[in-house]
Design an enzyme around this catalytic site. Structure first.
Site, short mmCIF file in Angstrom:
data_model
loop_
_atom_site.label_atom_id
_atom_site.label_comp_id
_atom_site.label_asym_id
_atom_site.label_seq_id
_atom_site.Cartn_x
_atom_site.Cartn_y
_atom_site.Cartn_z
N ILE A 118 0.83 -1.20 0.00
CA ILE A 118 0.00 0.00 0.00
C ILE A 118 0.87 1.26 0.00
O ILE A 118 1.98 1.25 0.55
CB ILE A 118 -0.96 -0.02 1.21
N HIS A 119 0.38 2.31 -0.61
CA HIS A 119 1.08 3.59 -0.63
C HIS A 119 0.07 4.71 -0.89
O HIS A 119 -0.97 4.49 -1.50
CB HIS A 119 2.21 3.60 -1.66
#
Length: 162
Positions: A118-119
């Protein structure tokens, strides 16, 4: 028809694609300038998007490999947003955008290019920055070389952090 040259893309096109997570590889290396890492926090880091939507497109990325926000400590959650705020501050100082798109694409069907890690995207926007190129030519025009943008952002980071 006009030709749009992007010779820096050839390095990526010809390179071997590793099966490992690009974010995990980059944070483990000691080559921040080359890897476009601007800042390392305790739990997360700020990195420039190598294939940006706009000049200055930054990402806040967890150091640990996770595809979700579930199970994060309060410290991890707080630093995630603090680094997003820091990214906005250095972009304002350096590029003077009119606004920002900030968001997470969670899962491949939601548009995540790297769904397993995730980012958070921080994309500076300017009035009138959208044009016909992405719609008709499936092409984005980025007017400044990414290393030049990185140098400006790194200098602003030093000023913001004091």
């Amino acid at each position: 028809m006009r030709t749009l040259w992007a010779p820096w893309r050839m390095e990526y096109i010809r390179s071997e694609k590793a099966g490992a997570c690009i974010f995990c590889e980059k944070i483990d290396e000691d080559r921040d300038a080359e890897n476009l890492i601007l800042h390392r926090g305790v739990h997360h880091f700020i990195i420039m998007n190598a294939y940006p939507y706009n000049n200055g497109h930054l990402m806040v990325v967890p150091r640990r490999h996770t595809s979700t926000l579930a199970g994060w400590s309060s410290e991890e959650r707080a630093e995630f947003l603090e680094l997003a705020d820091l990214a906005v501050a250095i972009l304002k100082k350096t590029m003077n955008p009119d606004g920002f798109n900030i968001g997470i694409n969670m899962g491949e069907c939601a548009g995540a290019g790297i769904a397993s890690h995730i980012h958070l995207h921080v994309v500076p926007r300017w009035s009138g920055d959208c044009n016909f190129m992405p719609v008709f030519a499936d092409t984005r025009v980025i007017p400044e070389h990414i290393q030049e943008t990185r140098e400006k952002l790194a200098a602003a980071l030093g000023e913001v952090l004091g």
